[in-house]
Scaffold this active site. Structure first.
Site, PDB file in Angstrom:
ATOM      1  N   ARG A 100       0.901  -1.157  -0.033  1.00 15.81           N
ATOM      2  CA  ARG A 100       0.027   0.031  -0.039  1.00 15.81           C
ATOM      3  C   ARG A 100       0.698   1.278   0.012  1.00 15.81           C
ATOM      4  NH1 ARG A 100      -3.277   0.064   5.026  1.00 15.81           N
ATOM      5  NH2 ARG A 100      -1.494  -1.367   5.675  1.00 15.81           N
ATOM      6  N   ASN A 131      -6.396  -2.732   2.780  1.00 15.12           N
ATOM      7  CA  ASN A 131      -6.279  -4.189   2.769  1.00 15.12           C
ATOM      8  C   ASN A 131      -7.620  -4.452   2.817  1.00 15.12           C
ATOM      9  OD1 ASN A 131      -3.725  -4.408   2.771  1.00 15.12           O
ATOM     10  ND2 ASN A 131      -3.374  -4.142   4.829  1.00 15.12           N
TER      11      ASN A 131
END
Length: 98
Positions: free
Chosen positions: A23, A41
């Protein structure tokens, strides 16, 4: 796609993409491209990336997520990418990890 060349995509990335800095890496690439959105997520192990900006730049990010070789900087290991295109939304700015 918006009439001004703006686009929004929700990109689902599967593989070993959680707990490896994926990320953060995605956020960095999105900011370099001038995109807004987020990377988060999902409970099923995927990462959901929402990116908005010029269609060309969103496509560049999608390509990096899909094709960028893991051995050259992208963390984790991507096995599949699914993209859903939609109309851009007003008032979206910045790119965050959620």
């Amino acid at each position: 796609m918006g009439t001004d060349g703006q686009a929004r995509a929700t990109i689902f990335v599967s593989g070993r993409v959680q707990g490896v800095g994926f990320r953060w890496w995605t956020r960095s690439r999105a900011l370099e491209l001038g995109l807004a959105g987020q990377a988060r997520n999902l409970l099923d192990g995927r990462v959901e990336v929402v990116a908005q900006g010029s269609r060309a730049d969103v496509e560049k990010l999608e390509h990096m997520l899909r094709e960028f070789p893991s051995g050259t900087g992208r963390p984790g290991h991507v096995t599949a990418v699914t993209t859903q295109w939609s109309e851009p939304r007003d008032g979206v700015s910045g790119f965050r990890e959620a």
